[in-house]
Design an enzyme around this catalytic site. Structure first.
Site, PDB file in Angstrom:
ATOM      1  CG  ASP A 245      -0.550   0.191   2.486  1.00 26.69           C
ATOM      2  OD1 ASP A 245       0.550   0.762   2.620  1.00 26.69           O
ATOM      3  OD2 ASP A 245      -1.257  -0.201   3.435  1.00 26.69           O
ATOM      4  CE  LYS A 267      -9.849   1.871  -0.633  1.00 27.67           C
ATOM      5  NZ  LYS A 267     -10.784   1.905  -1.775  1.00 27.67           N
ATOM      6  CG  MET A 380      -6.706   7.317   7.685  1.00 31.06           C
ATOM      7  SD  MET A 380      -7.771   6.131   6.871  1.00 31.06           S
ATOM      8  CE  MET A 380      -8.308   5.127   8.243  1.00 31.06           C
TER       9      MET A 380
HETATM   10  N1  SAH Z   1      -2.705  -0.142   9.392  1.00 26.81           N
HETATM   11  C1  SAH Z   1      -2.108   1.121   9.712  1.00 26.81           C
HETATM   12  C2  SAH Z   1      -3.063   2.263   9.551  1.00 26.81           C
HETATM   13  C3  SAH Z   1      -3.515   2.480   8.153  1.00 26.81           C
HETATM   14  S1  SAH Z   1      -4.597   3.845   7.987  1.00 26.81           S
HETATM   15  C4  SAH Z   1      -1.495   1.082  11.111  1.00 26.81           C
HETATM   16  O1  SAH Z   1      -1.758   0.133  11.861  1.00 26.81           O
HETATM   17  O2  SAH Z   1      -0.743   1.978  11.450  1.00 26.81           O
HETATM   18  C5  SAH Z   1      -3.493   5.135   7.542  1.00 26.81           C
HETATM   19  C6  SAH Z   1      -3.272   6.076   8.689  1.00 26.81           C
HETATM   20  O3  SAH Z   1      -2.371   5.516   9.602  1.00 26.81           O
HETATM   21  C7  SAH Z   1      -2.673   7.388   8.308  1.00 26.81           C
HETATM   22  O4  SAH Z   1      -3.650   8.299   7.819  1.00 26.81           O
HETATM   23  C8  SAH Z   1      -2.107   7.851   9.630  1.00 26.81           C
HETATM   24  O5  SAH Z   1      -3.105   8.346  10.454  1.00 26.81           O
HETATM   25  C9  SAH Z   1      -1.645   6.548  10.210  1.00 26.81           C
HETATM   26  N2  SAH Z   1      -0.200   6.294   9.963  1.00 26.81           N
HETATM   27  C10 SAH Z   1       0.350   5.310   9.245  1.00 26.81           C
HETATM   28  N3  SAH Z   1       1.692   5.386   9.307  1.00 26.81           N
HETATM   29  C11 SAH Z   1       1.995   6.431  10.082  1.00 26.81           C
HETATM   30  C12 SAH Z   1       3.212   7.018  10.546  1.00 26.81           C
HETATM   31  N4  SAH Z   1       4.410   6.521  10.199  1.00 26.81           N
HETATM   32  N5  SAH Z   1       3.147   8.083  11.348  1.00 26.81           N
HETATM   33  C13 SAH Z   1       1.954   8.591  11.727  1.00 26.81           C
HETATM   34  N6  SAH Z   1       0.786   8.072  11.324  1.00 26.81           N
HETATM   35  C14 SAH Z   1       0.794   7.009  10.513  1.00 26.81           C
END
Ligand code: SAH
Length: 461
Positions: A245, A267, A380
Protein backbone atom coordinates in the site's frame (compact mmCIF):
# COMPACT_ATOMS: atom_id res chain seq x y z
CA UNK A 1 42.83 -8.71 2.15
CA UNK A 2 45.83 -9.66 4.23
CA UNK A 3 44.26 -12.83 5.63
CA UNK A 4 42.74 -15.20 3.11
CA UNK A 5 39.71 -17.08 4.47
CA UNK A 6 39.75 -20.82 3.80
CA UNK A 7 38.15 -23.88 5.36
CA UNK A 8 40.86 -26.31 6.43
CA UNK A 9 40.18 -30.05 6.60
CA UNK A 10 41.52 -31.02 10.04
CA UNK A 11 40.28 -34.61 10.05
CA UNK A 12 43.20 -36.69 11.34
CA UNK A 13 45.63 -33.76 11.26
CA UNK A 14 47.81 -32.90 14.19
CA UNK A 15 47.02 -29.66 16.06
CA UNK A 16 49.26 -28.64 18.96
CA UNK A 17 48.41 -26.13 21.65
CA UNK A 18 50.57 -24.78 24.45
CA UNK A 19 48.67 -23.51 27.48
CA UNK A 20 46.37 -24.82 30.15
CA UNK A 21 44.11 -22.00 31.30
CA UNK A 22 41.63 -19.39 30.02
CA UNK A 23 42.91 -18.73 26.50
CA UNK A 24 43.71 -22.40 25.98
CA UNK A 25 40.24 -23.44 27.12
CA UNK A 26 38.41 -21.18 24.71
CA UNK A 27 40.55 -22.26 21.75
CA UNK A 28 40.14 -25.92 22.71
CA UNK A 29 36.38 -25.58 22.87
CA UNK A 30 36.45 -24.57 19.20
CA UNK A 31 39.08 -27.10 18.15
CA UNK A 32 37.21 -29.97 19.80
CA UNK A 33 34.40 -29.39 17.31
CA UNK A 34 36.76 -30.55 14.56
CA UNK A 35 38.15 -34.02 13.90
CA UNK A 36 41.76 -32.93 14.53
CA UNK A 37 44.18 -34.95 16.63
CA UNK A 38 44.92 -32.50 19.43
CA UNK A 39 47.93 -32.41 21.73
CA UNK A 40 48.11 -29.96 24.63
CA UNK A 41 51.32 -29.00 26.44
CA UNK A 42 50.65 -27.64 29.92
CA UNK A 43 52.59 -28.19 33.16
CA UNK A 44 49.55 -27.31 35.27
CA UNK A 45 46.37 -27.76 33.21
CA UNK A 46 42.82 -26.78 34.11
CA UNK A 47 40.60 -29.61 35.37
CA UNK A 48 38.50 -29.35 32.21
CA UNK A 49 41.52 -30.14 30.06
CA UNK A 50 42.32 -33.10 32.28
CA UNK A 51 38.76 -34.30 31.84
CA UNK A 52 39.00 -34.03 28.03
CA UNK A 53 42.25 -35.97 28.16
CA UNK A 54 40.64 -38.65 30.33
CA UNK A 55 37.84 -38.92 27.76
CA UNK A 56 40.41 -39.47 25.04
CA UNK A 57 39.42 -36.29 23.22
CA UNK A 58 42.97 -34.91 23.34
CA UNK A 59 46.45 -35.90 24.43
CA UNK A 60 47.79 -34.02 27.46
CA UNK A 61 51.53 -33.61 28.05
CA UNK A 62 52.26 -32.17 31.50
CA UNK A 63 55.23 -29.99 30.77
CA UNK A 64 56.16 -26.88 28.80
CA UNK A 65 56.78 -27.12 25.07
CA UNK A 66 60.22 -28.19 23.90
CA UNK A 67 61.90 -28.21 20.47
CA UNK A 68 60.41 -30.87 18.22
CA UNK A 69 57.07 -31.02 20.07
CA UNK A 70 55.24 -29.34 17.19
CA UNK A 71 56.73 -31.44 14.42
CA UNK A 72 54.17 -32.52 11.82
CA UNK A 73 51.54 -30.18 13.32
CA UNK A 74 49.33 -28.43 10.78
CA UNK A 75 48.44 -25.72 13.28
CA UNK A 76 49.93 -24.49 16.49
CA UNK A 77 48.32 -22.27 19.13
CA UNK A 78 50.39 -20.30 21.63
CA UNK A 79 47.79 -19.87 24.39
CA UNK A 80 49.70 -19.85 27.67
CA UNK A 81 48.22 -16.58 28.98
CA UNK A 82 51.85 -15.36 29.34
CA UNK A 83 53.35 -13.08 26.70
CA UNK A 84 56.94 -14.17 27.15
CA UNK A 85 56.10 -17.86 27.17
CA UNK A 86 53.81 -17.42 24.12
CA UNK A 87 56.70 -15.83 22.22
CA UNK A 88 59.04 -18.68 23.18
CA UNK A 89 56.68 -21.51 22.19
CA UNK A 90 55.68 -19.73 18.98
CA UNK A 91 59.32 -19.56 17.97
CA UNK A 92 59.79 -23.27 18.63
CA UNK A 93 56.65 -24.24 16.74
CA UNK A 94 57.62 -22.12 13.75
CA UNK A 95 60.98 -23.89 13.71
CA UNK A 96 59.08 -27.19 13.69
CA UNK A 97 57.23 -26.03 10.57
CA UNK A 98 53.75 -25.47 12.00
CA UNK A 99 51.48 -22.55 11.09
CA UNK A 100 51.36 -20.49 14.28
CA UNK A 101 48.64 -18.52 15.99
CA UNK A 102 49.43 -16.42 19.06
CA UNK A 103 46.38 -15.57 21.13
CA UNK A 104 45.71 -11.81 21.17
CA UNK A 105 48.80 -11.12 19.10
CA UNK A 106 48.00 -10.32 15.50
CA UNK A 107 51.50 -9.53 14.31
CA UNK A 108 52.94 -12.68 15.86
CA UNK A 109 50.31 -14.86 14.17
CA UNK A 110 50.51 -16.50 10.78
CA UNK A 111 46.79 -17.26 10.82
CA UNK A 112 43.88 -16.03 12.89
CA UNK A 113 40.68 -17.72 13.97
CA UNK A 114 37.56 -15.90 12.82
CA UNK A 115 34.39 -15.37 14.82
CA UNK A 116 32.30 -18.38 13.91
CA UNK A 117 28.57 -18.90 13.54
CA UNK A 118 28.21 -22.64 13.81
CA UNK A 119 25.32 -24.43 12.17
CA UNK A 120 27.41 -27.40 11.17
CA UNK A 121 27.72 -28.23 8.29
CA UNK A 122 26.92 -24.57 7.62
CA UNK A 123 29.54 -22.32 9.21
CA UNK A 124 29.97 -18.61 8.76
CA UNK A 125 33.41 -17.17 9.47
CA UNK A 126 33.74 -13.47 10.25
CA UNK A 127 37.08 -11.71 10.21
CA UNK A 128 38.11 -8.08 10.44
CA UNK A 129 41.90 -8.55 10.10
CA UNK A 130 42.00 -7.86 13.81
CA UNK A 131 40.76 -4.32 13.19
CA UNK A 132 37.45 -4.46 15.00
CA UNK A 133 36.70 -7.49 17.17
CA UNK A 134 33.64 -5.70 18.54
CA UNK A 135 32.25 -5.38 15.04
CA UNK A 136 32.90 -9.07 14.39
CA UNK A 137 30.97 -9.96 17.54
CA UNK A 138 28.14 -7.67 16.50
CA UNK A 139 27.87 -9.29 13.07
CA UNK A 140 28.02 -12.69 14.69
CA UNK A 141 25.18 -11.82 17.07
CA UNK A 142 23.14 -10.51 14.15
CA UNK A 143 23.66 -13.70 12.16
CA UNK A 144 23.03 -15.94 15.16
CA UNK A 145 19.64 -14.31 15.43
CA UNK A 146 18.91 -14.49 11.74
CA UNK A 147 19.91 -18.09 11.06
CA UNK A 148 17.57 -20.71 12.44
CA UNK A 149 19.22 -22.92 15.09
CA UNK A 150 17.99 -25.81 12.98
CA UNK A 151 19.77 -24.73 9.84
CA UNK A 152 22.47 -27.36 10.40
CA UNK A 153 19.93 -30.16 10.65
CA UNK A 154 18.20 -28.93 7.48
CA UNK A 155 21.50 -28.77 5.63
CA UNK A 156 22.51 -32.29 6.70
CA UNK A 157 19.27 -33.72 5.38
CA UNK A 158 19.72 -31.67 2.21
CA UNK A 159 23.24 -33.01 1.76
CA UNK A 160 21.90 -36.55 1.80
CA UNK A 161 19.26 -35.68 -0.79
CA UNK A 162 21.46 -33.78 -3.25
CA UNK A 163 21.50 -36.72 -5.67
CA UNK A 164 17.76 -37.24 -5.61
CA UNK A 165 17.15 -33.54 -6.27
CA UNK A 166 19.09 -33.84 -9.53
CA UNK A 167 15.86 -35.29 -10.93
CA UNK A 168 14.48 -31.75 -10.93
CA UNK A 169 15.20 -29.54 -13.92
CA UNK A 170 18.28 -27.43 -13.24
CA UNK A 171 17.74 -23.72 -12.70
CA UNK A 172 14.45 -22.34 -11.50
CA UNK A 173 12.80 -25.66 -10.58
CA UNK A 174 15.75 -26.84 -8.51
CA UNK A 175 16.16 -23.43 -6.88
CA UNK A 176 12.48 -23.31 -6.01
CA UNK A 177 12.77 -26.74 -4.40
CA UNK A 178 15.75 -25.82 -2.24
CA UNK A 179 14.41 -22.48 -1.16
CA UNK A 180 11.11 -24.14 -0.30
CA UNK A 181 13.09 -26.63 1.82
CA UNK A 182 15.28 -24.15 3.64
CA UNK A 183 12.76 -21.41 4.08
CA UNK A 184 9.41 -23.09 4.49
CA UNK A 185 8.97 -26.84 4.58
CA UNK A 186 12.21 -27.57 6.48
CA UNK A 187 11.71 -25.03 9.28
CA UNK A 188 8.13 -26.22 9.73
CA UNK A 189 8.96 -29.96 9.95
CA UNK A 190 9.84 -31.62 13.27
CA UNK A 191 13.39 -32.89 13.70
CA UNK A 192 12.35 -36.53 13.68
CA UNK A 193 10.41 -35.99 10.51
CA UNK A 194 13.05 -34.11 8.47
CA UNK A 195 14.02 -36.84 5.97
CA UNK A 196 10.37 -37.75 5.44
CA UNK A 197 9.41 -34.12 4.94
CA UNK A 198 12.14 -33.65 2.38
CA UNK A 199 11.09 -36.75 0.44
CA UNK A 200 7.50 -35.57 0.41
CA UNK A 201 8.55 -32.12 -0.75
CA UNK A 202 10.65 -33.56 -3.54
CA UNK A 203 7.74 -35.74 -4.59
CA UNK A 204 5.53 -32.67 -4.75
CA UNK A 205 8.01 -30.68 -6.78
CA UNK A 206 8.57 -33.60 -9.14
CA UNK A 207 4.90 -34.05 -9.84
CA UNK A 208 3.70 -31.06 -11.80
CA UNK A 209 1.33 -29.84 -9.08
CA UNK A 210 4.37 -28.11 -7.55
CA UNK A 211 4.31 -25.03 -5.32
CA UNK A 212 0.77 -23.86 -4.90
CA UNK A 213 0.79 -20.12 -4.37
CA UNK A 214 0.12 -18.55 -1.03
CA UNK A 215 -0.47 -15.12 0.38
CA UNK A 216 0.95 -13.56 3.51
CA UNK A 217 -0.69 -10.39 4.65
CA UNK A 218 2.13 -8.66 6.43
CA UNK A 219 2.31 -5.61 8.67
CA UNK A 220 5.13 -3.32 7.58
CA UNK A 221 5.06 -1.22 10.76
CA UNK A 222 5.14 2.57 10.81
CA UNK A 223 7.98 3.00 8.34
CA UNK A 224 11.31 2.37 10.04
CA UNK A 225 12.62 -0.91 8.55
CA UNK A 226 13.97 -1.87 11.97
CA UNK A 227 10.40 -1.99 13.25
CA UNK A 228 9.58 -4.91 10.99
CA UNK A 229 9.15 -8.28 12.65
CA UNK A 230 11.72 -10.94 11.83
CA UNK A 231 8.96 -12.88 10.13
CA UNK A 232 7.99 -9.92 7.96
CA UNK A 233 11.60 -9.63 6.90
CA UNK A 234 11.86 -13.31 6.04
CA UNK A 235 8.58 -13.33 4.11
CA UNK A 236 9.62 -10.26 2.16
CA UNK A 237 12.85 -11.93 1.27
CA UNK A 238 11.03 -15.04 0.04
CA UNK A 239 8.26 -13.33 -1.90
CA UNK A 240 7.83 -13.63 -5.66
CA UNK A 241 5.42 -10.72 -5.62
CA UNK A 242 5.00 -7.85 -3.16
CA UNK A 243 1.74 -5.93 -3.34
CA UNK A 244 2.08 -2.93 -1.08
CA UNK A 245 0.00 0.00 0.00
CA UNK A 246 0.90 3.64 -0.43
CA UNK A 247 2.43 4.16 3.02
CA UNK A 248 5.14 1.50 2.77
CA UNK A 249 8.48 3.25 2.24
CA UNK A 250 11.10 2.32 -0.33
CA UNK A 251 13.66 1.14 2.27
CA UNK A 252 11.29 -1.65 3.28
CA UNK A 253 10.48 -2.65 -0.29
CA UNK A 254 14.20 -2.98 -0.91
CA UNK A 255 14.27 -5.94 1.46
CA UNK A 256 12.48 -7.97 -1.21
CA UNK A 257 14.60 -9.99 -3.63
CA UNK A 258 15.73 -8.16 -6.70
CA UNK A 259 13.73 -10.50 -8.94
CA UNK A 260 10.48 -9.99 -7.02
CA UNK A 261 7.65 -8.06 -8.69
CA UNK A 262 6.75 -5.00 -6.66
CA UNK A 263 3.22 -3.79 -7.27
CA UNK A 264 1.98 -0.59 -5.60
CA UNK A 265 -1.70 -0.98 -4.82
CA UNK A 266 -3.30 0.89 -2.04
CA UNK A 267 -5.98 3.04 -0.71
CA UNK A 268 -4.82 6.51 0.07
CA UNK A 269 -7.02 8.61 2.27
CA UNK A 270 -8.23 11.09 -0.29
CA UNK A 271 -5.98 10.86 -3.31
CA UNK A 272 -6.20 8.39 -6.18
CA UNK A 273 -6.54 4.85 -4.99
CA UNK A 274 -7.12 1.38 -6.35
CA UNK A 275 -10.62 0.06 -5.60
CA UNK A 276 -10.53 -2.66 -2.93
CA UNK A 277 -12.17 -5.25 -5.22
CA UNK A 278 -9.38 -4.76 -7.70
CA UNK A 279 -6.75 -5.27 -5.00
CA UNK A 280 -8.48 -8.44 -3.80
CA UNK A 281 -8.62 -9.77 -7.35
CA UNK A 282 -4.94 -9.05 -8.00
CA UNK A 283 -3.84 -10.87 -4.85
CA UNK A 284 -5.92 -13.92 -5.71
CA UNK A 285 -4.74 -13.92 -9.30
CA UNK A 286 -1.04 -13.83 -8.35
CA UNK A 287 -1.43 -16.66 -5.85
CA UNK A 288 -3.33 -18.76 -8.39
CA UNK A 289 -0.37 -18.35 -10.73
CA UNK A 290 1.69 -20.22 -8.11
CA UNK A 291 3.42 -17.13 -6.70
CA UNK A 292 4.38 -16.49 -3.12
CA UNK A 293 2.62 -13.22 -2.51
CA UNK A 294 3.29 -10.76 0.27
CA UNK A 295 0.50 -8.28 0.73
CA UNK A 296 2.36 -5.57 2.60
CA UNK A 297 0.34 -3.07 4.59
CA UNK A 298 1.54 -0.20 6.70
CA UNK A 299 1.39 -0.55 10.48
CA UNK A 300 -0.69 -3.49 11.61
CA UNK A 301 -2.83 -4.97 8.85
CA UNK A 302 -5.71 -5.45 11.26
CA UNK A 303 -6.06 -1.76 12.09
CA UNK A 304 -7.85 0.35 9.50
CA UNK A 305 -6.32 -1.85 6.86
CA UNK A 306 -9.29 -3.45 5.05
CA UNK A 307 -7.91 -6.77 6.23
CA UNK A 308 -11.24 -8.59 6.46
CA UNK A 309 -12.06 -7.89 2.81
CA UNK A 310 -8.78 -9.41 1.68
CA UNK A 311 -9.12 -12.39 4.02
CA UNK A 312 -12.62 -13.07 2.74
CA UNK A 313 -11.41 -12.97 -0.85
CA UNK A 314 -8.61 -15.42 -0.04
CA UNK A 315 -10.88 -17.76 1.88
CA UNK A 316 -13.42 -17.78 -0.91
CA UNK A 317 -10.72 -18.51 -3.45
CA UNK A 318 -9.37 -21.34 -1.26
CA UNK A 319 -5.85 -19.89 -1.14
CA UNK A 320 -3.40 -20.67 1.67
CA UNK A 321 -2.78 -17.55 3.68
CA UNK A 322 -1.71 -16.13 7.03
CA UNK A 323 -1.46 -12.74 8.73
CA UNK A 324 1.72 -11.31 10.22
CA UNK A 325 0.97 -8.44 12.61
CA UNK A 326 2.93 -5.21 12.67
CA UNK A 327 3.55 -2.22 14.90
CA UNK A 328 0.66 0.15 14.50
CA UNK A 329 1.14 3.90 13.99
CA UNK A 330 -0.27 4.80 17.43
CA UNK A 331 2.32 2.62 19.18
CA UNK A 332 5.14 4.24 17.26
CA UNK A 333 3.73 7.73 17.84
CA UNK A 334 3.37 7.22 21.59
CA UNK A 335 6.89 5.81 21.77
CA UNK A 336 8.24 8.88 19.99
CA UNK A 337 6.32 11.17 22.33
CA UNK A 338 7.89 9.35 25.27
CA UNK A 339 4.46 8.37 26.58
CA UNK A 340 2.55 5.24 27.49
CA UNK A 341 -0.80 4.64 25.83
CA UNK A 342 -2.27 3.45 29.12
CA UNK A 343 -1.39 4.54 32.64
CA UNK A 344 -2.78 3.08 35.84
CA UNK A 345 -5.29 5.46 37.32
CA UNK A 346 -5.52 7.59 34.16
CA UNK A 347 -7.08 5.44 31.47
CA UNK A 348 -8.09 1.83 31.47
CA UNK A 349 -8.68 1.85 27.77
CA UNK A 350 -7.24 3.27 24.64
CA UNK A 351 -9.30 3.71 21.55
CA UNK A 352 -8.11 3.65 17.99
CA UNK A 353 -10.60 5.58 15.90
CA UNK A 354 -10.75 6.87 12.41
CA UNK A 355 -12.32 10.20 11.82
CA UNK A 356 -13.71 9.41 8.45
CA UNK A 357 -15.24 6.39 6.82
CA UNK A 358 -16.57 5.59 3.39
CA UNK A 359 -19.45 7.98 3.84
CA UNK A 360 -17.37 10.90 5.10
CA UNK A 361 -16.68 12.07 8.64
CA UNK A 362 -17.40 9.25 11.02
CA UNK A 363 -19.51 9.37 14.16
CA UNK A 364 -18.07 7.93 17.35
CA UNK A 365 -18.87 7.55 21.00
CA UNK A 366 -17.96 11.19 21.55
CA UNK A 367 -19.19 11.28 25.12
CA UNK A 368 -16.84 8.44 26.10
CA UNK A 369 -13.96 10.00 24.19
CA UNK A 370 -14.54 13.35 25.89
CA UNK A 371 -14.28 11.90 29.41
CA UNK A 372 -11.37 13.15 31.57
CA UNK A 373 -8.28 10.99 31.21
CA UNK A 374 -9.48 9.37 27.98
CA UNK A 375 -6.80 8.63 25.41
CA UNK A 376 -7.71 8.28 21.76
CA UNK A 377 -5.52 7.66 18.75
CA UNK A 378 -7.09 9.15 15.66
CA UNK A 379 -6.00 7.61 12.37
CA UNK A 380 -6.50 9.42 9.08
CA UNK A 381 -7.45 12.34 11.24
CA UNK A 382 -5.68 15.26 9.59
CA UNK A 383 -8.57 16.59 7.53
CA UNK A 384 -11.12 15.60 10.11
CA UNK A 385 -9.34 17.38 12.96
CA UNK A 386 -11.77 20.30 13.03
CA UNK A 387 -14.71 17.91 13.09
CA UNK A 388 -13.21 15.81 15.89
CA UNK A 389 -12.34 18.94 17.85
CA UNK A 390 -15.89 20.27 17.54
CA UNK A 391 -17.55 16.99 18.51
CA UNK A 392 -15.33 16.48 21.58
CA UNK A 393 -15.78 20.04 22.85
CA UNK A 394 -19.52 19.76 22.28
CA UNK A 395 -19.58 16.60 24.43
CA UNK A 396 -17.81 18.27 27.33
CA UNK A 397 -14.12 17.62 26.78
CA UNK A 398 -11.84 20.14 28.52
CA UNK A 399 -10.49 22.69 26.02
CA UNK A 400 -7.01 22.27 27.49
CA UNK A 401 -7.00 18.51 26.85
CA UNK A 402 -3.52 17.88 25.45
CA UNK A 403 -3.18 16.64 21.87
CA UNK A 404 0.01 15.32 20.33
CA UNK A 405 0.18 14.98 16.58
CA UNK A 406 2.96 12.76 15.30
CA UNK A 407 3.66 12.93 11.60
CA UNK A 408 5.77 10.25 9.91
CA UNK A 409 6.26 8.42 13.20
CA UNK A 410 9.49 6.37 13.24
CA UNK A 411 10.70 7.80 9.93
CA UNK A 412 13.62 10.19 9.43
CA UNK A 413 11.15 13.00 8.58
CA UNK A 414 9.22 12.54 11.84
CA UNK A 415 7.71 15.73 13.31
CA UNK A 416 5.64 16.32 16.41
CA UNK A 417 3.06 19.00 17.09
CA UNK A 418 2.12 19.75 20.67
CA UNK A 419 -1.38 21.18 20.86
CA UNK A 420 -4.60 21.26 22.85
CA UNK A 421 -8.13 20.49 21.90
CA UNK A 422 -9.02 24.18 21.86
CA UNK A 423 -6.34 25.11 19.36
CA UNK A 424 -5.98 21.84 17.44
CA UNK A 425 -7.44 22.87 14.08
CA UNK A 426 -5.56 26.17 13.94
CA UNK A 427 -2.30 24.57 15.12
CA UNK A 428 -2.63 21.87 12.48
CA UNK A 429 -3.17 24.47 9.72
CA UNK A 430 0.06 26.06 10.76
CA UNK A 431 1.85 22.70 11.14
CA UNK A 432 0.93 22.06 7.51
CA UNK A 433 1.72 18.41 7.51
CA UNK A 434 1.74 16.33 4.39
CA UNK A 435 2.86 12.92 5.64
CA UNK A 436 0.72 10.40 7.50
CA UNK A 437 -0.10 11.58 11.00
CA UNK A 438 -1.72 10.18 14.09
CA UNK A 439 -3.50 12.40 16.61
CA UNK A 440 -3.04 11.31 20.20
CA UNK A 441 -5.83 13.01 22.10
CA UNK A 442 -5.32 13.13 25.83
CA UNK A 443 -1.54 12.79 25.65
CA UNK A 444 1.12 15.50 25.85
CA UNK A 445 4.63 14.60 24.78
CA UNK A 446 7.07 14.03 27.64
CA UNK A 447 8.98 17.19 28.49
CA UNK A 448 12.23 15.77 27.20
CA UNK A 449 10.86 13.64 24.41
CA UNK A 450 13.37 15.26 22.06
CA UNK A 451 14.12 12.11 20.20
CA UNK A 452 17.27 10.18 20.85
CA UNK A 453 16.27 7.09 18.93
CA UNK A 454 17.79 3.73 19.82
CA UNK A 455 20.92 3.34 17.74
CA UNK A 456 20.20 1.25 14.69
CA UNK A 457 22.14 -1.93 14.15
CA UNK A 458 24.10 -0.20 11.42
CA UNK A 459 25.08 2.78 13.55
CA UNK A 460 25.91 0.44 16.40
CA UNK A 461 28.29 -1.51 14.25
N1 SAH B 1 -2.70 -0.14 9.39
C1 SAH B 1 -2.11 1.12 9.71
C2 SAH B 1 -3.06 2.26 9.55
C3 SAH B 1 -3.52 2.48 8.15
S1 SAH B 1 -4.60 3.85 7.99
C4 SAH B 1 -1.50 1.08 11.11
O1 SAH B 1 -1.76 0.13 11.86
O2 SAH B 1 -0.74 1.98 11.45
C5 SAH B 1 -3.49 5.13 7.54
C6 SAH B 1 -3.27 6.08 8.69
O3 SAH B 1 -2.37 5.52 9.60
C7 SAH B 1 -2.67 7.39 8.31
O4 SAH B 1 -3.65 8.30 7.82
C8 SAH B 1 -2.11 7.85 9.63
O5 SAH B 1 -3.11 8.35 10.45
C9 SAH B 1 -1.65 6.55 10.21
N2 SAH B 1 -0.20 6.29 9.96
C10 SAH B 1 0.35 5.31 9.25
N3 SAH B 1 1.69 5.39 9.31
C11 SAH B 1 1.99 6.43 10.08
C12 SAH B 1 3.21 7.02 10.55
N4 SAH B 1 4.41 6.52 10.20
N5 SAH B 1 3.15 8.08 11.35
C13 SAH B 1 1.95 8.59 11.73
N6 SAH B 1 0.79 8.07 11.32
C14 SAH B 1 0.79 7.01 10.51
Amino acid sequence: MQHFPIYLDLAGRRVVLAGGEGAALSKLRLLLKTEATITVFAPDPDAQIEAWAADGRLTLVRRTLEPGDALCAALFYAATDDEGEDARVARLARADGALVNMVDNLTGSQFITPAIVDRDPVTVAIGTEGAAPVLARRIKADLEERLSPRLGALARVAQAARGAAMALAPGRARRAFWSDWFERTGPEATDADLPGALDALLERHLSAEATPGRVDIVGAGPGDPEMLTLRARRLLHDADVVIHDALVPQEILELARREADILPMGKTGFGPSVPQAEIDAAIVEQARAGKRVVRLKSGDPGIFGRLEEELTALREAGIDHAVTPGITAASAAAASAGRALTVRGRNREIRFITAHDMKGFAENDWRGLAAPGAVTAVYMGRRAARFVQGRLLMHGAAPDTPVTVVENASRPEERTLTSTLATLAADLDEFDNAGPAVLLIGLAPAANAARTPAPSLKEHA
